[in-house]
Design an enzyme around this catalytic site. Structure first.
Site, PDB file in Angstrom:
ATOM      1  N   GLU A 177       0.909  -1.282  -0.096  1.00 16.00           N
ATOM      2  CA  GLU A 177       0.022   0.055  -0.002  1.00 16.00           C
ATOM      3  C   GLU A 177       0.913   1.158   0.056  1.00 16.00           C
ATOM      4  O   GLU A 177       1.175   1.680   0.955  1.00 16.00           O
ATOM      5  CB  GLU A 177      -0.926   0.026   1.300  1.00 16.00           C
ATOM      6  CG  GLU A 177      -1.930  -0.931   1.156  1.00 16.00           C
ATOM      7  CD  GLU A 177      -2.762  -0.940   2.360  1.00 16.00           C
ATOM      8  OE1 GLU A 177      -2.410  -0.289   3.615  1.00 16.00           O
ATOM      9  OE2 GLU A 177      -3.814  -1.810   2.445  1.00 16.00           O
ATOM     10  N   GLU A 265      -6.342  -7.601  -0.570  1.00 19.10           N
ATOM     11  CA  GLU A 265      -6.561  -7.640   1.181  1.00 19.10           C
ATOM     12  C   GLU A 265      -7.959  -6.815   1.353  1.00 19.10           C
ATOM     13  O   GLU A 265      -8.084  -5.770   0.615  1.00 19.10           O
ATOM     14  CB  GLU A 265      -5.376  -6.681   1.629  1.00 19.10           C
ATOM     15  CG  GLU A 265      -5.358  -6.728   3.317  1.00 19.10           C
ATOM     16  CD  GLU A 265      -4.210  -5.881   3.756  1.00 19.10           C
ATOM     17  OE1 GLU A 265      -3.133  -5.812   3.457  1.00 19.10           O
ATOM     18  OE2 GLU A 265      -4.553  -4.856   4.318  1.00 19.10           O
TER      19      GLU A 265
HETATM   20  C1  IDC Z   1      -2.195  -4.138  10.597  1.00 17.83           C
HETATM   21  C2  IDC Z   1      -2.433  -5.243  11.501  1.00 17.83           C
HETATM   22  C3  IDC Z   1      -1.803  -4.871  13.165  1.00 17.83           C
HETATM   23  C4  IDC Z   1      -0.494  -4.111  12.940  1.00 17.83           C
HETATM   24  C5  IDC Z   1      -0.556  -3.085  11.919  1.00 17.83           C
HETATM   25  C6  IDC Z   1       0.870  -2.386  11.651  1.00 17.83           C
HETATM   26  O1  IDC Z   1      -3.627  -5.850  11.724  1.00 17.83           O
HETATM   27  O2  IDC Z   1      -1.986  -6.027  13.859  1.00 17.83           O
HETATM   28  O3  IDC Z   1      -0.124  -3.577  14.102  1.00 17.83           O
HETATM   29  O4  IDC Z   1      -0.892  -3.580  10.611  1.00 17.83           O
HETATM   30  O5  IDC Z   1       1.684  -3.302  11.112  1.00 17.83           O
HETATM   31  C7  IDC Z   1      -3.730  -2.430   6.080  1.00 17.83           C
HETATM   32  C8  IDC Z   1      -2.382  -2.956   5.924  1.00 17.83           C
HETATM   33  C9  IDC Z   1      -1.994  -4.299   7.158  1.00 17.83           C
HETATM   34  C10 IDC Z   1      -2.727  -3.564   8.304  1.00 17.83           C
HETATM   35  C11 IDC Z   1      -4.407  -3.668   8.230  1.00 17.83           C
HETATM   36  C12 IDC Z   1      -5.105  -3.167   9.391  1.00 17.83           C
HETATM   37  O6  IDC Z   1      -2.173  -3.466   4.808  1.00 17.83           O
HETATM   38  O7  IDC Z   1      -0.705  -4.289   7.395  1.00 17.83           O
HETATM   39  O8  IDC Z   1      -2.594  -4.426   9.330  1.00 17.83           O
HETATM   40  N1  IDC Z   1      -4.665  -2.560   7.091  1.00 17.83           N
HETATM   41  O9  IDC Z   1      -4.816  -2.044   9.995  1.00 17.83           O
HETATM   42  N2  IDC Z   1      -4.226  -1.578   5.119  1.00 17.83           N
HETATM   43  C13 IDC Z   1      -5.373  -1.132   5.718  1.00 17.83           C
HETATM   44  C14 IDC Z   1      -5.673  -1.917   6.876  1.00 17.83           C
END
Ligand code: IDC
Length: 358
Positions: A177, A265
């Site tokens: 992203e 995702e």
């Molecule tokens: C989130 C994980 C969380 C972690 C965070 C940072 O769920 O546990 O602490 O990342 O690393 C995304 C991202 C994805 C995120 C997810 C939810 O690709 O890595 O995971 N998210 O926040 N994009 C939108 C939402």
């Protein structure tokens, strides 16, 4: 009289043998038909490619991939055992899995922790054995600009696309992203061109997923100035508590411009990955994806205490001891992930298994 009895018994035996052979033949035919035509497998579909806004298999038939994304590999790699991936294939009816390899060194990602590449390879090989598709995700996030570690990305994908040059299972997602102070024209597009050139050189038929600016939501600049390569698909990410009709309308416009979308995702919470569960909104999204045959993967396969996780924190996978490779676990059910589903896990599993058999 005796002769007549022997004759009758003889005829009866011949009839029984005849029917026995016939039903055996039928069974053999049924089994081999099943083996031949399971339409969810990579052996059936081969290399995937794009055709306008559609994703098709090697026979030119439209295909929708459905699956689950790992959480950060650096934290949860032990969960992605052969048995668990097989369960996702057989009980959850998925045909794709995504390996999210964080890159940010501040999050213990690949840039700091190069051994993650070996973990990626181990999991990719399990999925190849399972006849499933697998997405290798270069998971940039807090390292917003994919160009920051472009050199490392080039050598990572160069090595893996050489290793898997003729393997239709493997799909390359070159940046999760992109976000922050970057643009499609100046940052993401030139990065994608450099990466795709290297991947294509080694694996000419591979499908490449390209993340787009603003956490995979800003379709407009891409639509105006798409990549000129074939077999490239753009990823859109949604979180049901944050994104809705507005994003779907933009996606429809993008598809109408003959450009393809892949949801590598998506989540049932808001974009923090935690808090409330938006089941109704998520199901609206799934209906939209199905109507448009858009592939999707759910975030995430983890036991972290956050509402996007499909498993409770109590779950620990069964890891086969090195010395007794072939031994069955003594209590296999104790390690069956289906016994440790969160309510999110239950909802997602139900959605996946409610698809009619392809
Ligand atoms: C989130 C994980 C969380 C972690 C965070 C940072 O769920 O546990 O602490 O990342 O690393 C995304 C991202 C994805 C995120 C997810 C939810 O690709 O890595 O995971 N998210 O926040 N994009 C939108 C939402």
């Amino acid at each position: 009289m005796k002769k007549a009895i022997i004759l009758i018994l003889g005829i009866a035996c011949i009839i029984l043998i005849f029917y026995g052979i016939k039903s055996d033949l039928q069974n053999i035919k049924e089994v081999s038909n099943k083996e031949k035509v399971d339409p969810r497998t990579v052996s059936y579909n081969g290399f995937l490619r794009t055709q306008g806004s559609k994703l098709v298999n090697s026979k030119g038939e439209e295909i929708q991939l459905r699956g689950i994304s790992s959480h950060g590999l650096q934290w949860y790699k032990d969960l992605y055992t052969y048995d668990n991936l097989q369960t996702l294939r057989d009980t959850w009816q998925t045909n794709v899995f995504r390996i999210a390899m964080y890159t940010d060194p501040n999050q213990d990602g690949y840039i700091k922790n190069n051994s993650l590449k070996e973990d990626v390879i181990t999991i990719v090989d399990r999925l190849i054995e399972l006849d499933m598709y697998v997405i290798i995700d270069w998971h940039i996030l807090s390292d917003n600009n994919p160009q920051t570690y472009q050199t490392q990305a080039l050598s990572f994908f160069d090595e893996l696309s050489q290793k898997y040059s003729n393997t239709p299972n493997v799909i390359y997602e070159i940046c999760n992203e992109p976000n922050g102070d970057i643009t499609w024209e100046n940052n993401v597009k030139p990065y994608a061109e450099a990466l795709i050139n290297v991947i294509r050189h080694n694996a000419p038929n591979a499908l490449v997923i390209v993340g787009i600016p603003q956490w995979c939501k800003d379709l407009t600049p891409v639509s105006k100035n798409p990549l000129s390569f074939s077999n490239v698909i753009y990823s859109v990410h949604f979180y049901a508590g944050t994104d809705g009709k507005l994003l779907r309308n933009k996606m429809t416009e993008f598809l109408n411009n003959d450009l393809p979308i892949f949801v590598s995702e998506c989540g049932i919470t808001d974009n923090t990955g935690n808090g409330q569960i938006y089941e109704y909104e998520f199901k609206e999204w799934v209906n939209y994806l199905n109507e448009n045959n858009i592939s999707w993967l759910f975030w995430s396969f983890s036991t972290k205490e956050e509402s996007s996780s499909i498993l409770t924190k109590e779950y620990t996978p069964y890891i086969k001891p090195e010395s007794s490779n072939d031994e069955e676990p003594s209590e296999p059910l104790a390690n069956d992930l289906n016994n440790y589903l969160t309510s999110t896990g239950q909802i997602i599993k139900n959605i996946l298994i409610s698809y009619p058999k392809d």
